[in-house]
Design a protein around this motif. Structure first.
Motif, PDB file in Angstrom:
ATOM      1  N   GLY A   1       0.786  -1.221   0.000  1.00  0.00           N
ATOM      2  CA  GLY A   1       0.000   0.000   0.000  1.00  0.00           C
ATOM      3  C   GLY A   1       0.819   1.273   0.000  1.00  0.00           C
ATOM      4  N   LEU A   2       0.231   2.328   0.549  1.00  0.00           N
ATOM      5  CA  LEU A   2       0.877   3.638   0.565  1.00  0.00           C
ATOM      6  C   LEU A   2       2.162   3.623   1.381  1.00  0.00           C
ATOM      7  CD1 LEU A   2      -2.221   5.993   0.965  1.00  0.00           C
ATOM      8  CD2 LEU A   2      -0.751   5.749  -1.045  1.00  0.00           C
ATOM      9  N   ARG A   3       2.184   2.860   2.451  1.00  0.00           N
ATOM     10  CA  ARG A   3       3.381   2.834   3.299  1.00  0.00           C
ATOM     11  C   ARG A   3       4.593   2.363   2.504  1.00  0.00           C
ATOM     12  NH1 ARG A   3       2.761   0.033   9.032  1.00  0.00           N
ATOM     13  NH2 ARG A   3       1.270   1.788   9.109  1.00  0.00           N
ATOM     14  N   ARG A   4       4.388   1.393   1.634  1.00  0.00           N
ATOM     15  CA  ARG A   4       5.503   0.920   0.809  1.00  0.00           C
ATOM     16  C   ARG A   4       5.837   1.920  -0.289  1.00  0.00           C
ATOM     17  NH1 ARG A   4       9.280   0.607  -1.187  1.00  0.00           N
ATOM     18  NH2 ARG A   4      10.368  -1.055  -2.341  1.00  0.00           N
ATOM     19  N   ALA A   5       4.834   2.545  -0.888  1.00  0.00           N
ATOM     20  CA  ALA A   5       5.064   3.463  -2.002  1.00  0.00           C
ATOM     21  C   ALA A   5       5.834   4.703  -1.579  1.00  0.00           C
ATOM     22  CB  ALA A   5       3.736   3.866  -2.628  1.00  0.00           C
ATOM     23  N   ILE A   6       5.660   5.121  -0.350  1.00  0.00           N
ATOM     24  CA  ILE A   6       6.335   6.336   0.125  1.00  0.00           C
ATOM     25  C   ILE A   6       7.828   6.106   0.319  1.00  0.00           C
ATOM     26  CG2 ILE A   6       6.497   7.914   2.096  1.00  0.00           C
ATOM     27  CD1 ILE A   6       3.476   7.654   2.406  1.00  0.00           C
ATOM     28  N   ARG A   7       8.211   4.883   0.640  1.00  0.00           N
ATOM     29  CA  ARG A   7       9.610   4.591   0.949  1.00  0.00           C
ATOM     30  C   ARG A   7      10.445   4.565  -0.329  1.00  0.00           C
ATOM     31  NH1 ARG A   7       7.491   0.415   4.351  1.00  0.00           N
ATOM     32  NH2 ARG A   7       8.357  -1.163   2.937  1.00  0.00           N
ATOM     33  N   THR A   8      11.307   5.543  -0.472  1.00  0.00           N
ATOM     34  CA  THR A   8      12.202   5.629  -1.612  1.00  0.00           C
ATOM     35  C   THR A   8      13.633   5.864  -1.130  1.00  0.00           C
ATOM     36  OG1 THR A   8      12.814   6.932  -3.565  1.00  0.00           O
ATOM     37  CG2 THR A   8      11.621   8.082  -1.818  1.00  0.00           C
ATOM     38  N   LYS A   9      14.568   5.311  -1.842  1.00  0.00           N
ATOM     39  CA  LYS A   9      15.972   5.504  -1.505  1.00  0.00           C
ATOM     40  C   LYS A   9      16.543   6.763  -2.139  1.00  0.00           C
ATOM     41  CE  LYS A   9      16.873   0.544  -0.946  1.00  0.00           C
ATOM     42  NZ  LYS A   9      17.683  -0.621  -1.402  1.00  0.00           N
ATOM     43  N   ARG A  10      15.782   7.376  -3.025  1.00  0.00           N
ATOM     44  CA  ARG A  10      16.247   8.583  -3.715  1.00  0.00           C
ATOM     45  C   ARG A  10      15.146   9.649  -3.708  1.00  0.00           C
ATOM     46  NH1 ARG A  10      20.907   7.597  -6.634  1.00  0.00           N
ATOM     47  NH2 ARG A  10      21.477   5.393  -6.847  1.00  0.00           N
ATOM     48  N   PRO A  11      14.815  10.188  -2.549  1.00  0.00           N
ATOM     49  CA  PRO A  11      13.687  11.133  -2.479  1.00  0.00           C
ATOM     50  C   PRO A  11      13.901  12.400  -3.304  1.00  0.00           C
ATOM     51  CG  PRO A  11      14.925  11.094  -0.412  1.00  0.00           C
ATOM     52  CD  PRO A  11      15.432   9.947  -1.229  1.00  0.00           C
ATOM     53  N   LEU A  12      15.114  12.953  -3.282  1.00  0.00           N
ATOM     54  CA  LEU A  12      15.352  14.193  -4.026  1.00  0.00           C
ATOM     55  C   LEU A  12      15.209  13.975  -5.529  1.00  0.00           C
ATOM     56  CD1 LEU A  12      18.364  15.747  -2.042  1.00  0.00           C
ATOM     57  CD2 LEU A  12      15.924  16.289  -1.873  1.00  0.00           C
ATOM     58  N   THR A  13      15.725  12.853  -6.016  1.00  0.00           N
ATOM     59  CA  THR A  13      15.596  12.558  -7.444  1.00  0.00           C
ATOM     60  C   THR A  13      14.153  12.312  -7.821  1.00  0.00           C
ATOM     61  OG1 THR A  13      17.788  11.531  -7.371  1.00  0.00           O
ATOM     62  CG2 THR A  13      16.460  11.113  -9.314  1.00  0.00           C
ATOM     63  N   GLN A  14      13.419  11.638  -6.956  1.00  0.00           N
ATOM     64  CA  GLN A  14      12.010  11.384  -7.231  1.00  0.00           C
ATOM     65  C   GLN A  14      11.221  12.693  -7.285  1.00  0.00           C
ATOM     66  OE1 GLN A  14      10.790   8.738  -8.253  1.00  0.00           O
ATOM     67  NE2 GLN A  14      11.519   6.901  -7.219  1.00  0.00           N
ATOM     68  N   ILE A  15      11.517  13.597  -6.376  1.00  0.00           N
ATOM     69  CA  ILE A  15      10.842  14.897  -6.382  1.00  0.00           C
ATOM     70  C   ILE A  15      11.189  15.668  -7.649  1.00  0.00           C
ATOM     71  CG2 ILE A  15      10.739  17.148  -5.239  1.00  0.00           C
ATOM     72  CD1 ILE A  15      11.109  15.647  -2.571  1.00  0.00           C
TER      73      ILE A  15
END
Length: 316
Positions: free
Chosen positions: A88-102
């Motif tokens: 669900g959402l809890r898994r989707a939020i977890r990213t190892k590259r947050p700045l790149t994703q943004i």
């Protein structure tokens, strides 16, 4: 050029329908290529309809407002879709590259905005003809950004593709304007988005990237577009609803198509969007299909398909 990850529906109003590059995407569960090709052709037609609605609304309201509302609806769609996945959402939020994703989400939002502006200034036909260069930009930038090797065959295709752009723009005819830079800038943004998607796919699964694309894009465009907020006329809310429904339905069909067949089999049929936008542009907006645009567009598309084929052959 993009591989097997589903590509957000709003980007298609800015693009020939192609999913962003994801080398580690799963193999289709079933191979039903004929049905998948038909679905891709339908998706391309829906994408063309999105462009029509975008141009209609963009001529009456600030383009940033139209893009912002679309992103709000798409963000809700992303949340609903991701919530049904494992974790669900809890898994989707977890990213190892947050700045790149943004950054990916913000770049794609800017790309869509440039395309809507280009629809208004140049029309659907010439906008898409120039935008078709984006696979060549992906190939050209994959070296400096991702460190990939681009052989002489692809460099030759890139050069031929840019000659096609010159044919479209017809610089000797005195018709080149700064507005022609809008679809080219959008193609550059979409290429960067695709390369960053390939980059984050090394650490994040496709659904995580999809979630961040919708949410970060919605946040970025809201920061810019909220200052132009205004209520749409009642009839225009109908067109906006059609635009959003097209976005969600096209995305769902695209996901289904890539579950049934390999991207390499489907990608050439994504270019049928160029045919649909040409028909709709002439029919609904009295646009002119100039011979140099047809010839130049064919050169760009041909070079792009060759580049895609070479890239997939190397990856295999």
């Amino acid at each position: 050029m993009p591989d097997d990850q589903p590509h957000p529906p709003y980007a298609a109003s800015a693009a020939v329908s192609a999913p962003p590059m994801t080398p580690n995407a799963p193999v289709p569960l079933r191979d039903r290529t004929g049905l998948a090709i038909l679905m891709m052709c339908v998706v391309s037609f829906i994408f063309a309809l999105q462009d029509v609605f975008s141009r209609m609304l963009g001529e009456a309201y600030p383009p940033v407002l139209i893009v912002m509302i679309r992103y709000w609806v798409f963000a809700l769609f992303v949340i609903a879709l991701v919530s049904r996945q494992q974790g669900g959402l809890r898994r989707a939020i977890r990213t190892k590259r947050p700045l790149t994703q943004i950054a990916r989400g913000a770049i794609l939002a800017l790309e869509v905005l440039l395309m809507v502006e280009a629809f208004i200034r140049l029309g659907l036909i010439e906008t898409h003809a120039v935008f078709a260069v984006y696979p060549l930009l992906v190939a050209a930038l994959s070296g400096p950004i991702l460190g990939e090797k681009v052989g002489w065959r692809r460099w030759t295709a890139i050069g031929i593709g840019f000659l096609g752009i010159l044919v479209i723009l017809n610089p000797g005819g005195g018709v080149v304007t700064t507005a022609a830079l809008l679809p080219f800038g959008a193609a550059l943004m979409f290429a960067l988005y695709g390369l960053l998607t390939r980059h984050v796919s090394r650490d994040d699964p496709a659904m995580v990237s999809f979630f961040w694309t919708g949410i970060s894009g919605a946040m970025a465009i809201t920061l810019v577009g909220i200052w132009d907020w205004q209520l749409l006329a009642p009839v225009d809310w109908i067109w906006m609803a059609c635009l959003c429904v097209c976005g969600m339905s096209s995305h769902y069909l695209m996901i289904r198509a890539y579950e049934l067949a390999e991207a390499s089999a489907l990608q050439p049929f994504a270019y049928t969007q160029l045919v649909w936008v040409s028909i709709l542009g002439v029919w609904l907006f009295s646009e002119t299909l100039r011979p140099n645009v047809v010839v130049g567009g064919a050169i760009v598309v041909g070079a792009g398909i060759f580049t895609l084929w070479r890239q997939r052959r190397r990856s295999r």
